[in-house]
Enzyme design. Structure first.
Site: not given
Length: 310
Positions: A165, A16, A135
């Site tokens: 990743n 973010g 998850y």
């Protein structure tokens, strides 16, 4: 002309914050409510927020994240909280008439035994990695929900990016919470600071991993935001190539200026030998990650020195 409104979940996380720092962010009016302003696990609150603000685009980058130990210790939270967040924001957006939504998923959605490179059509073709299954299930749910919405309503641009990743500015460097690259940066920095001559690597260091600079993911996200119609419905976002664990250690040592030697503890677990994303769809979309490994590590190390060690 008035700016369009973008609602960003997870604005305080690494992804973010890199999105908010991207040069194109200034072209939008961005709402990035912190969790104290908007609890994404509260369906009513999320629905009311989206209905009030009626954004032109939602980017769902929020999630409860952590390493293997956290996932294994708290599987209920990783499944329940992430499922609730994904469902609430996607359904609130759809029910409020928001036409554009970009969902950020994870390569942990791929079957543990899938052949490399990992292709988007492999999702749900085999069992998941047990250590982060909760998850992964939550991410699969959100991804499928976006696809089902499009199946019922072809005008809804509800699409999913699957990043490899990541590392970069605003990463977590505390060894208890960090992933591989920030952990290496922290470890080698301490070795240099303390005058240590050796640094230990778990395993033989030949396992391969694909790590993309988080600023590059932000670049792909903002390209998608500008023209979400052109984005494939489901797309990996990665480099298309990988490096050995040894190579990551060597590059970090070179950037930091530590000239010691590496030792290998062959008794330690190393995980999968390889986890590499196929980038055919991304290539067709016309984007590739611009930042080299050395440049990405240099910028991340500068951030570590200036911000993380304070």
């Amino acid at each position: 002309m008035a700016k369009q409104t973008l609602l960003l979940t997870g604005g305080s996380g690494m992804v973010g914050r890199n999105i908010l720092e991207h040069p194109s962010a200034s072209e939008w009016t961005i709402l990035a409510p912190a969790s104290r302003e908007l609890d994404l696990t509260d369906a009513g609150a999320v629905s009311a927020y989206v209905e009030t603000h009626k954004p032109d685009l939602v980017i769902h980058a929020a999630g409860q994240v952590g390493g293997i130990q956290a996932n294994m210790a708290h599987p209920v939270a990783f499944l329940e909280r992430n499922t609730a967040m994904g469902r609430n924001i996607i359904m609130a957006a759809y029910q409020s008439g928001v036409r554009n939504l970009l969902n950020l998923a994870s390569t942990c959605m791929y079957p543990r035994a899938a052949a490399n490179p990992l292709r988007e059509e492999m999702i749900l073709t085999g069992e998941l990695e047990p250590t982060n299954e909760g998850y992964a299930l939550a991410k699969i749910m959100a991804t499928r929900l976006c696809q089902y919405i499009r199946r019922e309503d072809e005008t809804a641009q509800y699409k999913t990016l699957i990043p490899c990743n990541l590392y970069g500015r605003h990463d977590k460097f505390d060894p208890k919470h960090s992933h591989l690259l920030p952990a290496i940066i922290h470890k080698v920095h301490l070795a240099k600071q303390n005058g240590e001559k050796t640094v230990e690597i778990w395993g033989d260091g030949t396992a391969r991993r694909e790590f993309m600079y988080a600023g590059d993911l932000a670049d792909a996200v903002m390209k998608a935001a500008a023209d979400i119609d052109a984005l494939p419905e489901l797309m990996n976002c990665g480099l298309g190539h990988d490096h050995t664990i040894n190579a990551y250690y060597e590059t970090v040592a070179d950037v930091i200026g530590w000239d010691g030697a590496f030792t290998h503890d062959l008794s330690k677990p190393v995980g999968m030998k390889q986890k590499l994303c196929a980038t055919d769809r991304q290539d067709g979309w016309g984007w590739s990650a611009p930042t080299s490994l050395r440049d990405g590590i240099k910028t991340t190390y500068d951030f570590y020195l200036n911000e993380a060690t304070k």
